[in-house]
Design an enzyme around this catalytic site. Structure first.
Site, PDB file in Angstrom:
ATOM      1  N   THR A  29       0.864  -1.188   0.000  1.00  0.00           N
ATOM      2  CA  THR A  29       0.000   0.000   0.000  1.00  0.00           C
ATOM      3  C   THR A  29       0.900   1.237   0.000  1.00  0.00           C
ATOM      4  O   THR A  29       1.313   1.705  -1.058  1.00  0.00           O
ATOM      5  CB  THR A  29      -0.984  -0.008   1.188  1.00  0.00           C
ATOM      6  OG1 THR A  29      -0.272  -0.222   2.414  1.00  0.00           O
ATOM      7  CG2 THR A  29      -2.029  -1.099   1.016  1.00  0.00           C
TER       8      THR A  29
ATOM      9  N   LYS B  48       4.001  -6.750   4.382  1.00  0.00           N
ATOM     10  CA  LYS B  48       3.779  -5.363   3.988  1.00  0.00           C
ATOM     11  C   LYS B  48       3.401  -4.575   5.218  1.00  0.00           C
ATOM     12  O   LYS B  48       2.865  -5.103   6.198  1.00  0.00           O
ATOM     13  CB  LYS B  48       2.705  -5.251   2.915  1.00  0.00           C
ATOM     14  CG  LYS B  48       1.307  -5.702   3.292  1.00  0.00           C
ATOM     15  CD  LYS B  48       0.472  -4.728   4.083  1.00  0.00           C
ATOM     16  CE  LYS B  48       0.439  -3.372   3.437  1.00  0.00           C
ATOM     17  NZ  LYS B  48      -0.272  -2.378   4.358  1.00  0.00           N
TER      18      LYS B  48
ATOM     19  N   THR C  29      -1.877  -1.582   8.483  1.00  0.00           N
ATOM     20  CA  THR C  29      -2.114  -3.016   8.482  1.00  0.00           C
ATOM     21  C   THR C  29      -0.796  -3.692   8.209  1.00  0.00           C
ATOM     22  O   THR C  29      -0.086  -3.342   7.316  1.00  0.00           O
ATOM     23  CB  THR C  29      -3.139  -3.410   7.442  1.00  0.00           C
ATOM     24  OG1 THR C  29      -4.372  -2.887   7.846  1.00  0.00           O
ATOM     25  CG2 THR C  29      -3.291  -4.895   7.330  1.00  0.00           C
TER      26      THR C  29
ATOM     27  N   GLU D 122       6.505   4.966   7.495  1.00  0.00           N
ATOM     28  CA  GLU D 122       6.115   6.151   6.742  1.00  0.00           C
ATOM     29  C   GLU D 122       6.889   7.374   7.213  1.00  0.00           C
ATOM     30  O   GLU D 122       6.810   7.785   8.372  1.00  0.00           O
ATOM     31  CB  GLU D 122       4.611   6.378   6.892  1.00  0.00           C
ATOM     32  CG  GLU D 122       3.799   5.308   6.178  1.00  0.00           C
ATOM     33  CD  GLU D 122       2.320   5.370   6.476  1.00  0.00           C
ATOM     34  OE1 GLU D 122       1.553   4.723   5.739  1.00  0.00           O
ATOM     35  OE2 GLU D 122       1.927   6.050   7.448  1.00  0.00           O
TER      36      GLU D 122
ATOM     37  N   ASN E  53      -0.268  10.657   6.230  1.00  0.00           N
ATOM     38  CA  ASN E  53      -1.495  10.243   6.895  1.00  0.00           C
ATOM     39  C   ASN E  53      -2.561  11.328   6.920  1.00  0.00           C
ATOM     40  O   ASN E  53      -3.731  11.052   7.222  1.00  0.00           O
ATOM     41  CB  ASN E  53      -1.186   9.771   8.311  1.00  0.00           C
ATOM     42  CG  ASN E  53      -0.511   8.410   8.282  1.00  0.00           C
ATOM     43  OD1 ASN E  53      -1.157   7.393   8.144  1.00  0.00           O
ATOM     44  ND2 ASN E  53       0.812   8.411   8.401  1.00  0.00           N
TER      45      ASN E  53
ATOM     46  N   SER F  92      -7.073  10.376  -0.123  1.00  0.00           N
ATOM     47  CA  SER F  92      -7.238  11.208  -1.317  1.00  0.00           C
ATOM     48  C   SER F  92      -6.495  10.612  -2.506  1.00  0.00           C
ATOM     49  O   SER F  92      -5.693   9.728  -2.372  1.00  0.00           O
ATOM     50  CB  SER F  92      -6.733  12.621  -1.042  1.00  0.00           C
ATOM     51  OG  SER F  92      -5.370  12.616  -0.710  1.00  0.00           O
TER      52      SER F  92
END
Length: 467
Positions: free
Chosen positions: A197, A223, A244, A332, A462, A467
């Protein structure tokens, strides 16, 4: 945030002026995606990743199918999220494992939609994915068949609260033919890419290992980059709330379902349950292990009482930790990979809880990003955790440890602060990899966590995830 150049921020204080603070970009993580020799992958698996239309971009893979082609029974084990809002694929996979007595032959995964908090329709869609993947497998023999059981576990990842485009997924599964799947590096890489993702690289590893004089192989993919603080357990183990995170590990060793579940539960507590990007637990976290015995010859399945079981469990734990650490490295916006080691604890649980608290502290994580050796935040996090034996502050040590083997930097010794060399502290914290070591002085047990920093980029990612 302007991504062309570094952002400049000014810290304000009511008592003194502070220097300009420059936001650092996350380092490239492409080097963690490595080519793996075909011979390193376990025998008896066929797999692929394809685009089926869950994601809008047709060049992005979003559906993984993994089949065990071994002539021997394939044992399966899994650990699932303990979130109260269990996603439909979690509920369905738990049911599949229970009714099959831990024998499944396939895994199907979609990315782009989590199929979580989707009610009755979500369950129907997850079951539809299971049945469509079952149809790709050879029929069970009459002695193996159980009219109530299925051969596939299902996983999903992506946005919560949206229904799957199930017709697209089912078309993607049914369009697969034997020639569509493979067992070489390219096939494994496609499968790993279809898991992704917000990940920046496919997380894929493989290794060989020996048990009882025989050579076996183990490979896995996972992942995750955000919403990462797993707390997973076996299907029937209730627990408290805690990205996740999805993963699967495949081996050609022969291990009974009961022994495989025992080994995985142990391994997960010391790997996937020991990582944190942002302290957030997902509705979908799942780790599945398959053992198909394709390289075992006439050797019987390893049982929990078998002399070979501890060695297998150790191998699985080490491999799971390697996969779990890739998730943190891809956190991230992360610019740091930090090992938090807690030693001298009365129990493993005590050490694990302290390491978790330090790893999830927003104050610690922002200090890591700022390369600020603010060890008082580490102590505050440590002291907030109730332990089986109360902490004695005058026994506690805190040390920053380098990854390059140079001299560590003690900042607290037996409860007394050291005169810290701030230049040396900055040198250590400016490295991409380093360790925070806390010795509680209360016992002989230890635990590790792997975490990262909080950056401006994490907020940007985040803030507009949907979007």
């Amino acid at each position: 945030m302007n991504r062309v150049g570094p952002s400049v921020w000014r810290r304000f204080s009511s008592t003194s002026s502070s220097p300009t603070f420059v936001a650092k970009p996350a380092p490239s993580k492409a080097r963690h995606h490595v080519q793996i020799p075909d011979t390193s992958f376990p025998l008896g698996y066929s797999l692929t990743g394809v685009h089926c239309g869950v994601k809008k971009n047709p060049s992005v893979l979003d559906l993984t199918v993994i089949l065990s082609t071994s002539s021997k029974p394939t044992s399966a084990a899994a650990c699932f999220t303990r979130n109260a809002f269990l996603a439909a694929p979690v509920l369905v996979s738990q049911d599949v494992l229970e009714k099959s007595a831990g024998h499944v032959r396939a895994i199907v995964t979609n990315s782009g939609c989590a199929n979580a908090v989707t009610g009755k329709q979500g369950l129907e869609d997850a079951w539809a994915m299971v049945k469509a993947t079952d149809a790709l497998l050879p029929k069970r023999t009459q002695s193996e068949s159980n009219k109530d059981s299925h051969d596939t576990v299902v996983m999903s990842t992506g946005v919560i609260g949206q229904n799957l485009p199930i017709s697209k997924i089912l078309s993607g599964i049914s369009s697969l033919v034997p020639s569509s799947l493979g067992s070489d590096f390219a096939a494994w890489e496609r499968a790993a890419k279809a898991f992704m993702t917000t990940d920046t690289f496919p997380k894929l590893r493989a290794r060989t290992f020996s048990l009882g004089g025989q050579t076996f192989r183990m490979a896995g993919m996972d992942k995750g980059a955000g919403m990462i603080h797993p707390n997973m357990g076996p299907p029937t183990n209730p627990g408290q709330l805690h990205a996740t995170l999805l993963g699967c590990i495949l081996t050609d060793a022969a291990v009974s379902p009961q022994a495989l579940q025992s080994a995985l539960t142990y391994a997960v507590e010391r790997s996937f349950n020991s990582i944190s990007v942002d302290g957030e637990m997902s509705t979908n976290d799942t780790i599945v292990v398959l053992a198909n015995g394709a390289a075992a010859g006439e050797t019987k399945e390893i049982e929990e009482h078998d002399p070979l079981f501890p060695a297998f469990r150790k191998e699985l734990t080490s491999f799971a930790a390697e996969l779990a650490q890739l998730v943190v490295r891809d956190g991230e916006g992360a610019t740091k990979f930090v090992t938090v080691s807690v030693e001298g604890a009365p129990t493993f649980t005590d050490a694990h809880r302290v390491a978790s608290k330090i790893s999830t502290s927003a104050l610690v994580k922002t200090a890591l990003y700022g390369e600020d050796a603010n060890w008082g935040r580490i102590l505050a996090a440590t002291g907030s955790v109730p332990l089986s034996i109360p902490i004695n502050p005058y026994r506690v040590n805190v040390t920053f440890v380098t990854a390059d083997g140079t001299t560590p930097l003690p900042v607290l010794v037996r409860g007394e602060p050291e005169l810290v060399d701030e230049v040396r502290a900055k040198e250590i914290l400016s490295q991409e990899d380093f360790e925070i070591k806390v010795d509680l002085g209360l016992g002989s047990e230890s635990a590790q966590y792997w975490t990262c920093d909080f950056s401006y980029e994490y907020v940007r990612i985040n803030g507009d995830y949907r979007s």
